[in-house]
Design an enzyme around this catalytic site. Structure first.
Site, short mmCIF file in Angstrom:
data_model
loop_
_atom_site.label_atom_id
_atom_site.label_comp_id
_atom_site.label_asym_id
_atom_site.label_seq_id
_atom_site.Cartn_x
_atom_site.Cartn_y
_atom_site.Cartn_z
N GLY A 45 0.84 -1.19 0.00
CA GLY A 45 0.00 0.00 0.00
C GLY A 45 0.87 1.24 0.00
CD GLN A 50 3.30 5.80 2.96
OE1 GLN A 50 2.35 5.24 2.43
NE2 GLN A 50 4.30 5.13 3.51
CB CYS A 102 5.06 2.20 7.65
SG CYS A 102 4.54 3.69 6.79
CG LEU A 103 6.57 1.09 1.62
CD1 LEU A 103 6.04 1.38 0.22
CD2 LEU A 103 7.67 0.04 1.55
CG HIS A 144 -0.71 0.89 7.44
ND1 HIS A 144 0.21 0.52 8.40
CD2 HIS A 144 -0.04 1.75 6.61
CE1 HIS A 144 1.36 1.13 8.15
NE2 HIS A 144 1.24 1.87 7.07
CD GLU A 145 -1.12 2.24 2.83
OE1 GLU A 145 -0.73 3.41 2.69
OE2 GLU A 145 -0.34 1.31 3.18
CG HIS A 148 0.02 6.55 5.67
ND1 HIS A 148 1.12 7.09 6.31
CD2 HIS A 148 0.33 5.25 5.47
CE1 HIS A 148 2.04 6.15 6.48
NE2 HIS A 148 1.58 5.02 5.98
NI NI Z 1 2.52 3.15 5.93
#
Ligand code: NI
Length: 190
Positions: A45, A50, A102-103, A144-145, A148
Site C-alpha cells: 500500500g 508518503q 510502513c515504507l 493502515h493507508e 496516513h
Molecule cells: Ni505506511
C-alpha cells in the site's frame, strides 16, 4: 516515474489530507507514479502523504502477501485498488493483532490491534463511487493507508514502552541513518 518516499519525521506525514476534485492536475500520472513507487519498494500500500502530497488518495495491492503456490483464502492475490476521498463509515468486529510495517519507517515493525471489519466509501480512479465492506488483511491494509491520509502512523498505536524503545531508531530514520533499498527523502538528513 519512481518518486522518493517521505521518511518518518516529515511534517507532511502528520497533515490531514484534503479531498481532491475530479480535475486534480495530472491525477492519472500521479496514480501511475505511485503504483510504480510502491512496487519498486515491495509495498502492499502507499498513501499520497508518503510521496509528499497531503491529499486523500491511497493505493492498495495485497498480492505481495501471497507466496507462489500458497493458498489464497482471502483473495489477496487479485486485490488491487485506488481509493480517492475515502471515508471509513463503520469499523467493527473483533480486534486482531497484526505485525505492521510502513515504507516511510523502514526497518521497524510493530504489533497493532485493529477491528477486523470496515465499511468504506470512496471513489476509484475512474471517479466511480463505491461503498464496500472489507475484513481481514484487506481491511488491515486499508486501515493502515487510511490512517496516513489522516496523519496517523502505525507507531502511534504502540505501547509507551515500545515507543520509548524505538525513539532512537525513529530519530535515525528521520536523519537518513538507515539502510533502505528504495529512494527516500529524509527530513533531517545532513
Ligand atoms: Ni505506511
Amino acid at each position: 516515474m519512481i518518486l522518493p518516499i517521505v521518511a518518518y519525521g516529515d511534517p507532511v506525514l502528520r497533515k490531514e489530507g484534503e479531498d481532491i476534485e475530479k480535475d486534480y492536475p495530472e491525477l492519472d500520472k500521479l496514480i501511475a507514479d505511485m503504483w510504480e513507487t510502491m512496487y519498486n519498494a515491495h509495498g502492499v500500500g502507499l498513501a499520497a502523504p508518503q510521496i509528499g502530497k497531503a491529499i486523500r488518495l491511497f493505493l492498495v495491492d495485497t498480492s505481495g502477501f501471497v507466496e507462489e503456490g500458497e493458498e489464497d483464502e482471502e483473495g489477496l492475490k487479485d486485490f488491487k485498488k485506488v481509493f480517492i476521498n475515502a471515508e471509513i463509515i463503520e469499523e467493527d468486529g473483533n480486534e486482531f493483532v497484526f505485525n505492521e510495517g510502513c515504507l516511510s519507517i523502514p526497518d521497524v515493525r510493530g504489533d497493532v490491534d485493529r477491528p477486523e471489519r470496515i465499511r468504506i466509501r470512496y471513489r476509484d480512479e475512474n471517479w466511480q463511487e463505491h461503498e464496500e465492506v472489507y475484513t481481514g488483511l484487506k481491511a488491515r491494509v486499508i486501515q493502515h493507508e487510511y490512517d496516513h491520509i489522516d496523519g496517523i502512523l502505525f507507531t502511534d498505536y504502540l505501547s509507551p514502552l515500545r515507543k520509548n524503545m524505538l525513539k532512537k531508531k525513529l530519530n535515525q530514520i528521520s536523519k537518513g541513518q538507515v539502510k533502505v533499498s528504495y529512494r527516500m527523502k529524509f527530513p533531517f538528513a545532513k
